[in-house]
Write a protein that holds these residues in place. Structure first.
Motif, PDB file in Angstrom:
ATOM      1  N   GLU A 107     133.253 -35.117  54.261  1.00 59.44           N
ATOM      2  CA  GLU A 107     134.444 -35.614  53.576  1.00 59.44           C
ATOM      3  C   GLU A 107     133.989 -36.158  52.226  1.00 59.44           C
ATOM      4  OE1 GLU A 107     137.557 -35.627  55.234  1.00 59.44           O
ATOM      5  OE2 GLU A 107     138.473 -36.138  53.303  1.00 59.44           O
ATOM      6  N   MET A 108     134.548 -35.604  51.156  1.00 58.16           N
ATOM      7  CA  MET A 108     134.125 -35.987  49.811  1.00 58.16           C
ATOM      8  C   MET A 108     135.307 -36.615  49.073  1.00 58.16           C
ATOM      9  SD  MET A 108     131.813 -32.675  48.771  1.00 58.16           S
ATOM     10  CE  MET A 108     133.230 -31.586  48.683  1.00 58.16           C
ATOM     11  N   ASN A 109     135.149 -37.850  48.678  1.00 52.58           N
ATOM     12  CA  ASN A 109     136.182 -38.576  47.950  1.00 52.58           C
ATOM     13  C   ASN A 109     135.669 -39.005  46.585  1.00 52.58           C
ATOM     14  OD1 ASN A 109     138.099 -38.589  50.187  1.00 52.58           O
ATOM     15  ND2 ASN A 109     136.752 -40.098  51.152  1.00 52.58           N
ATOM     16  N   SER A 110     136.603 -39.377  45.717  1.00 53.16           N
ATOM     17  CA  SER A 110     136.252 -39.841  44.369  1.00 53.16           C
ATOM     18  C   SER A 110     135.300 -38.868  43.685  1.00 53.16           C
ATOM     19  CB  SER A 110     135.625 -41.245  44.444  1.00 53.16           C
ATOM     20  OG  SER A 110     136.506 -42.148  45.058  1.00 53.16           O
ATOM     21  N   LEU A 111     135.649 -37.611  43.740  1.00 47.73           N
ATOM     22  CA  LEU A 111     134.767 -36.584  43.203  1.00 47.73           C
ATOM     23  C   LEU A 111     134.624 -36.694  41.696  1.00 47.73           C
ATOM     24  CD1 LEU A 111     135.860 -33.680  45.509  1.00 47.73           C
ATOM     25  CD2 LEU A 111     133.510 -34.466  45.219  1.00 47.73           C
ATOM     26  N   LYS A 112     133.417 -36.363  41.232  1.00 45.39           N
ATOM     27  CA  LYS A 112     133.073 -36.424  39.824  1.00 45.39           C
ATOM     28  C   LYS A 112     132.632 -35.042  39.333  1.00 45.39           C
ATOM     29  CE  LYS A 112     131.068 -41.003  40.683  1.00 45.39           C
ATOM     30  NZ  LYS A 112     129.834 -41.828  40.574  1.00 45.39           N
ATOM     31  N   PRO A 113     132.713 -34.791  38.049  1.00 48.17           N
ATOM     32  CA  PRO A 113     132.234 -33.487  37.548  1.00 48.17           C
ATOM     33  C   PRO A 113     130.781 -33.197  37.939  1.00 48.17           C
ATOM     34  CG  PRO A 113     133.535 -34.572  35.873  1.00 48.17           C
ATOM     35  CD  PRO A 113     133.384 -35.560  36.997  1.00 48.17           C
ATOM     36  N   GLU A 114     129.960 -34.223  38.035  1.00 52.51           N
ATOM     37  CA  GLU A 114     128.559 -34.004  38.416  1.00 52.51           C
ATOM     38  C   GLU A 114     128.386 -33.628  39.880  1.00 52.51           C
ATOM     39  OE1 GLU A 114     129.877 -36.656  36.826  1.00 52.51           O
ATOM     40  OE2 GLU A 114     128.859 -38.526  37.423  1.00 52.51           O
ATOM     41  N   ASP A 115     129.461 -33.663  40.658  1.00 48.30           N
ATOM     42  CA  ASP A 115     129.414 -33.175  42.038  1.00 48.30           C
ATOM     43  C   ASP A 115     129.585 -31.658  42.106  1.00 48.30           C
ATOM     44  OD1 ASP A 115     131.268 -36.081  42.970  1.00 48.30           O
ATOM     45  OD2 ASP A 115     129.129 -35.739  43.300  1.00 48.30           O
ATOM     46  N   THR A 116     129.900 -31.039  40.986  1.00 51.47           N
ATOM     47  CA  THR A 116     130.056 -29.590  40.949  1.00 51.47           C
ATOM     48  C   THR A 116     128.758 -28.909  41.341  1.00 51.47           C
ATOM     49  OG1 THR A 116     131.778 -29.665  39.257  1.00 51.47           O
ATOM     50  CG2 THR A 116     130.526 -27.621  39.449  1.00 51.47           C
ATOM     51  N   ALA A 117     128.825 -28.056  42.362  1.00 48.34           N
ATOM     52  CA  ALA A 117     127.634 -27.389  42.873  1.00 48.34           C
ATOM     53  C   ALA A 117     128.027 -26.439  43.990  1.00 48.34           C
ATOM     54  CB  ALA A 117     126.631 -28.415  43.414  1.00 48.34           C
ATOM     55  N   MET A 118     127.053 -25.654  44.418  1.00 51.17           N
ATOM     56  CA  MET A 118     127.191 -24.897  45.645  1.00 51.17           C
ATOM     57  C   MET A 118     126.710 -25.808  46.767  1.00 51.17           C
ATOM     58  SD  MET A 118     128.141 -21.922  46.829  1.00 51.17           S
ATOM     59  CE  MET A 118     127.853 -20.632  45.611  1.00 51.17           C
ATOM     60  N   TYR A 119     127.521 -25.936  47.801  1.00 49.85           N
ATOM     61  CA  TYR A 119     127.205 -26.818  48.904  1.00 49.85           C
ATOM     62  C   TYR A 119     126.805 -26.003  50.131  1.00 49.85           C
ATOM     63  CZ  TYR A 119     128.830 -30.957  46.455  1.00 49.85           C
ATOM     64  OH  TYR A 119     128.952 -31.990  45.553  1.00 49.85           O
ATOM     65  N   TYR A 120     125.704 -26.427  50.741  1.00 49.13           N
ATOM     66  CA  TYR A 120     125.154 -25.733  51.898  1.00 49.13           C
ATOM     67  C   TYR A 120     125.032 -26.681  53.076  1.00 49.13           C
ATOM     68  CZ  TYR A 120     123.503 -22.403  48.350  1.00 49.13           C
ATOM     69  OH  TYR A 120     123.421 -21.507  47.319  1.00 49.13           O
ATOM     70  N   CYS A 121     125.305 -26.181  54.267  1.00 47.78           N
ATOM     71  CA  CYS A 121     124.963 -26.952  55.452  1.00 47.78           C
ATOM     72  C   CYS A 121     123.695 -26.377  56.061  1.00 47.78           C
ATOM     73  CB  CYS A 121     126.102 -26.993  56.454  1.00 47.78           C
ATOM     74  SG  CYS A 121     126.381 -25.485  57.382  1.00 47.78           S
ATOM     75  N   ALA A 122     123.006 -27.200  56.809  1.00 47.50           N
ATOM     76  CA  ALA A 122     121.732 -26.808  57.380  1.00 47.50           C
ATOM     77  C   ALA A 122     121.530 -27.487  58.717  1.00 47.50           C
ATOM     78  CB  ALA A 122     120.597 -27.181  56.425  1.00 47.50           C
ATOM     79  N   ALA A 123     120.741 -26.849  59.556  1.00 35.60           N
ATOM     80  CA  ALA A 123     120.414 -27.387  60.871  1.00 35.60           C
ATOM     81  C   ALA A 123     118.900 -27.437  61.031  1.00 35.60           C
ATOM     82  CB  ALA A 123     121.044 -26.533  61.970  1.00 35.60           C
ATOM     83  N   ASP A 124     118.437 -28.503  61.608  1.00 35.50           N
ATOM     84  CA  ASP A 124     117.015 -28.677  61.897  1.00 35.50           C
ATOM     85  C   ASP A 124     116.822 -28.479  63.386  1.00 35.50           C
ATOM     86  OD1 ASP A 124     114.751 -31.563  61.645  1.00 35.50           O
ATOM     87  OD2 ASP A 124     114.450 -29.527  62.395  1.00 35.50           O
ATOM     88  N   GLY A 125     116.243 -27.333  63.750  1.00 37.13           N
ATOM     89  CA  GLY A 125     116.102 -26.978  65.149  1.00 37.13           C
ATOM     90  C   GLY A 125     114.977 -27.691  65.878  1.00 37.13           C
ATOM     91  N   GLY A 126     114.265 -28.553  65.160  1.00 33.36           N
ATOM     92  CA  GLY A 126     113.189 -29.285  65.801  1.00 33.36           C
ATOM     93  C   GLY A 126     113.673 -30.605  66.361  1.00 33.36           C
TER      94      GLY A 126
END
Length: 124
Positions: free
Chosen positions: A80-99
């Protein structure tokens, strides 16, 4: 490794909100999971992580504005992203750590499964 698919990205104005989702193909309830973002020419930045029982970690750049959560029954991760700023502009990735999942890491090297990314654009 598990397959991860992000959704929910888009374009908003400064101060707006977005909710990203990340659906996993298999069970991830034992895994630490995280959200990362990347802009062209820069390294992938860890912004939020969550342990298998919900313990969160945040980068200073998003603490207080972003919330990470998970639904282990649905094998889904949220940001959940609130109060977004121009510097938040990016490609967003999720990741899982299987360890082993202790305190959630914000280091990309610690994660072995990645989604394809979803673009977030914040206009002034």
């Amino acid at each position: 490794q598990v397959k991860l698919v992000e959704s929910g990205g888009g374009s908003v104005q400064t101060g707006g909100s977005l909710r990203l989702s990340c659906a996993a193909s298999g069970t991830v309830k034992k895994y630490c999971m995280g959200w990362f973002r990347q802009t062209p020419g820069k390294e992938r930045e860890g912004i939020a992580g969550i342990g298998n029982v919900g313990l969160p970690a945040f980068a200073d750049s998003v603490r207080g504005r972003f919330t990470i959560s998970r639904d282990n029954a649905e094998n889904t991760l949220y940001l959940e992203m609130n109060s977004l700023k121009p510097e938040d502009t990016a490609m967003y990735y999720c990741a899982a750590d299987g360890g082993y999942c202790g305190f959630p890491s914000l280091v990309a090297y610690d994660y072995n499964s990645w989604g394809q990314g979803t673009q977030v654009t914040v206009s002034p």
